[in-house]
Enzyme design. Structure first.
Site, PDB file in Angstrom:
ATOM      1  N   ASP A 159       0.825  -1.215   0.000  1.00 46.05           N
ATOM      2  CA  ASP A 159       0.000   0.000   0.000  1.00 46.05           C
ATOM      3  C   ASP A 159       0.862   1.270   0.000  1.00 46.05           C
ATOM      4  O   ASP A 159       2.091   1.216  -0.104  1.00 46.05           O
ATOM      5  CB  ASP A 159      -0.947  -0.067   1.204  1.00 46.05           C
ATOM      6  CG  ASP A 159      -2.267   0.628   0.960  1.00 46.05           C
ATOM      7  OD1 ASP A 159      -2.358   1.476   0.062  1.00 46.05           O
ATOM      8  OD2 ASP A 159      -3.233   0.335   1.698  1.00 46.05           O
ATOM      9  N   TRP A 193      -3.186   3.182  -5.731  1.00 46.21           N
ATOM     10  CA  TRP A 193      -4.417   3.899  -6.084  1.00 46.21           C
ATOM     11  C   TRP A 193      -4.368   4.581  -7.456  1.00 46.21           C
ATOM     12  O   TRP A 193      -5.055   5.588  -7.682  1.00 46.21           O
ATOM     13  CB  TRP A 193      -4.765   4.930  -4.991  1.00 46.21           C
ATOM     14  CG  TRP A 193      -4.522   4.464  -3.584  1.00 46.21           C
ATOM     15  CD1 TRP A 193      -4.938   3.276  -3.046  1.00 46.21           C
ATOM     16  CD2 TRP A 193      -3.809   5.135  -2.541  1.00 46.21           C
ATOM     17  NE1 TRP A 193      -4.524   3.174  -1.743  1.00 46.21           N
ATOM     18  CE2 TRP A 193      -3.835   4.306  -1.406  1.00 46.21           C
ATOM     19  CE3 TRP A 193      -3.164   6.364  -2.457  1.00 46.21           C
ATOM     20  CZ2 TRP A 193      -3.228   4.669  -0.202  1.00 46.21           C
ATOM     21  CZ3 TRP A 193      -2.556   6.720  -1.252  1.00 46.21           C
ATOM     22  CH2 TRP A 193      -2.606   5.881  -0.151  1.00 46.21           C
ATOM     23  N   GLY A 194      -3.534   4.053  -8.349  1.00 41.95           N
ATOM     24  CA  GLY A 194      -3.464   4.654  -9.683  1.00 41.95           C
ATOM     25  C   GLY A 194      -2.591   5.889  -9.768  1.00 41.95           C
ATOM     26  O   GLY A 194      -2.514   6.532 -10.813  1.00 41.95           O
ATOM     27  N   ASP A 214     -10.122   3.604  -3.387  1.00 41.65           N
ATOM     28  CA  ASP A 214     -10.886   2.430  -2.952  1.00 41.65           C
ATOM     29  C   ASP A 214     -12.295   2.384  -3.533  1.00 41.65           C
ATOM     30  O   ASP A 214     -13.003   3.392  -3.582  1.00 41.65           O
ATOM     31  CB  ASP A 214     -11.005   2.432  -1.422  1.00 41.65           C
ATOM     32  CG  ASP A 214      -9.680   2.139  -0.761  1.00 41.65           C
ATOM     33  OD1 ASP A 214      -8.643   2.088  -1.462  1.00 41.65           O
ATOM     34  OD2 ASP A 214      -9.685   1.959   0.472  1.00 41.65           O
TER      35      ASP A 214
HETATM   36  C1  GAL Z   1      -6.188   1.309   1.457  1.00 41.07           C
HETATM   37  C2  GAL Z   1      -6.324   0.269   0.371  1.00 41.07           C
HETATM   38  C3  GAL Z   1      -7.444  -0.649   0.749  1.00 41.07           C
HETATM   39  C4  GAL Z   1      -7.141  -1.295   2.076  1.00 41.07           C
HETATM   40  C5  GAL Z   1      -6.849  -0.236   3.139  1.00 41.07           C
HETATM   41  C6  GAL Z   1      -6.361  -0.852   4.442  1.00 41.07           C
HETATM   42  O1  GAL Z   1      -5.151   2.183   1.144  1.00 41.07           O
HETATM   43  O2  GAL Z   1      -6.564   0.897  -0.863  1.00 41.07           O
HETATM   44  O3  GAL Z   1      -7.643  -1.615  -0.259  1.00 41.07           O
HETATM   45  O4  GAL Z   1      -6.032  -2.151   1.930  1.00 41.07           O
HETATM   46  O5  GAL Z   1      -5.883   0.670   2.691  1.00 41.07           O
HETATM   47  O6  GAL Z   1      -6.042   0.110   5.404  1.00 41.07           O
END
Ligand code: GAL
Length: 396
Positions: A159, A193-194, A214
């Site tokens: 992430d 996130w692209g 998301d």
């Molecule tokens: C976001 C991610 C989600 C999930 C979340 C967990 O950044 O895009 O899919 O993993 O974090 O905190």
């Protein structure tokens, strides 16, 4: 003026710098032998966020893969998202599984899941902390990759929270190289996130890359992500795919028609299909959708080319940011056509003469949701609002 004695160290420094820089070269291909077709699996996040990052949930999902026939259809990755770890590393500097969620540790769960013929995935972050505040891997990439390998982790979602400013590619490449050196094959799922037009360099770094922020559990979100995927279809291919985010099927925010479109679009766009619902409670209707063998076969087609919108003659042109009703893409043994009733119930028809990869003539077709088959010069579907038909078209 530079003297010879000064030039030599300069040359050496330059050589060393180049050697050190090579692992970060964006054009170095990721060739880890994984993800030749999009990943099929499940992830804990859309089920219950932090609270579902437990051994019990991983094992329940794995058993459901077997008992519901999902394993036989190719679903293999059982993935745990954010919040599986303790908030602090141990005195060695390693991440530690939260013992209240993983009473026997991670390896024991990975071993059990491997024993069922499935694979196990975990989540981490390229910053100092994960999005929910657990340890991130920044500066600990090699150490963490080795730990994952020692546990038998097969899939690593990485992430983008708590990161330094600037282009994300270097951070993601550092983990690519750490995973490659870990001694265990680990599917690398990039989640930034692209940002930084990741699709333009993603195939040299990861096996998949998230294309947007998301997903949320509603039609507008699925339609928006789907529309965007149509603009970057050309970047997907064997070994590296656009990841449209985890499925919301089964979570109550989508009608049956919308679930069919969510699944159908993700399949023809060659996105990973990572289920995001409690499989022990899934309805018969949602289960039927995620078990549509014809769509999974299209998603897993070895050619690995994503479908994109095309404009049939006489139809309005695509509008930026809005889901388009007419999609097509090549398959190793034919062409897939997707038709979506975006704004209202509608009968949508296309002549094969207008379809990229086909052309005027008679073809055989199968509508993969309903199983109807036929032969002719066009296809047509009468669809309720937000519903989708998917045709596999082959030469007569
Ligand atoms: C976001 C991610 C989600 C999930 C979340 C967990 O950044 O895009 O899919 O993993 O974090 O905190």
């Amino acid at each position: 003026m530079l003297q010879a004695t000064m030039i030599l160290p300069l040359v050496l420094t330059t050589l060393v710098t180049v050697a050190n820089a090579s692992p970060l070269e964006p054009n170095k291909r990721l060739d880890n032998g994984l993800g030749k077709t999009p990943a099929l699996g499940w992830n804990s996040w859309n089920v219950g966020g932090c609270s579902t990052a437990t051994a019990a949930n991983a094992l329940t999902a794995a058993k459901a893969f077997v008992n519901l026939g999902l394993k036989d259809l190719g679903y293999s990755y059982v993935n745990i998202d954010d919040c599986w770890a303790n908030k602090n590393r141990n005195s060695n500097g390693d991440m530690v599984a939260d013992p209240s969620k993983w009473p026997n540790g991670i390896k024991s769960v990975a071993d059990q899941i491997h024993g069922m013929g499935l694979k196990f995935g975990l989540y981490g972050c390229s910053g100092t902390q994960t999005c929910a505040g657990y340890p991130g891997s920044q500066g600990n990439e090699v150490r963490d990759a080795k730990l994952l390998a020692s546990w038998g982790v097969d899939y690593w979602k990485y992430d983008n929270c708590y990161t330094p400013s600037g282009n994300s590619s270097g951070r993601f490449m550092r983990m690519r190289d750490a995973l490659a050196g870990s001694g265990w094959p680990i599917f690398y799922s990039m989640c930034q996130w692209g940002n930084d037009a990741v699709w333009t360099w993603g195939r040299s770094v990861g096996n998949s890359w998230r294309t947007t922020g998301d997903i949320t559990n509603d039609w507008a979100s699925a339609a928006k992500i789907g529309a965007h995927a149509g603009t970057i279809a050309g970047f997907a291919g064997p070994g590296g795919f656009n990841d449209l985010d985890m499925m919301e099927i089964g979570n109550g925010g989508l009608s049956a028609a919308e679930e069919r479109t969510h699944f159908g679009l993700w399949c023809i766009a060659k996105s990973p299909i990572i289920l995001g619902t409690d499989l022990s409670k899934i309805s018969a209707s949602s289960l039927k959708i995620i078990k549509t063998a014809g769509l999974l076969a299209i998603n897993q087609d070895p050619l690995g080319k994503a479908a994109a919108p095309f404009k049939p003659s006489g139809k309005p042109a695509p509008v930026s940011g809005k889901l388009y009703p007419y999609w097509a893409g090549p398959l190793s043994d034919g062409v897939v056509i997707g038709l979506i009733a975006v704004d209202a119930a509608a009968t949508l028809s296309v002549s094969f003469a207008d379809v990229p990869g086909l052309g005027a003539g008679t073809y055989n077709w199968t509508e993969v949701y309903g199983g109807t088959t036929g032969s002719g010069t066009s296809v047509s579907a009468s669809l309720g609002l937000h519903d989708m038909a998917v045709f596999k078209v082959t030469k007569v």
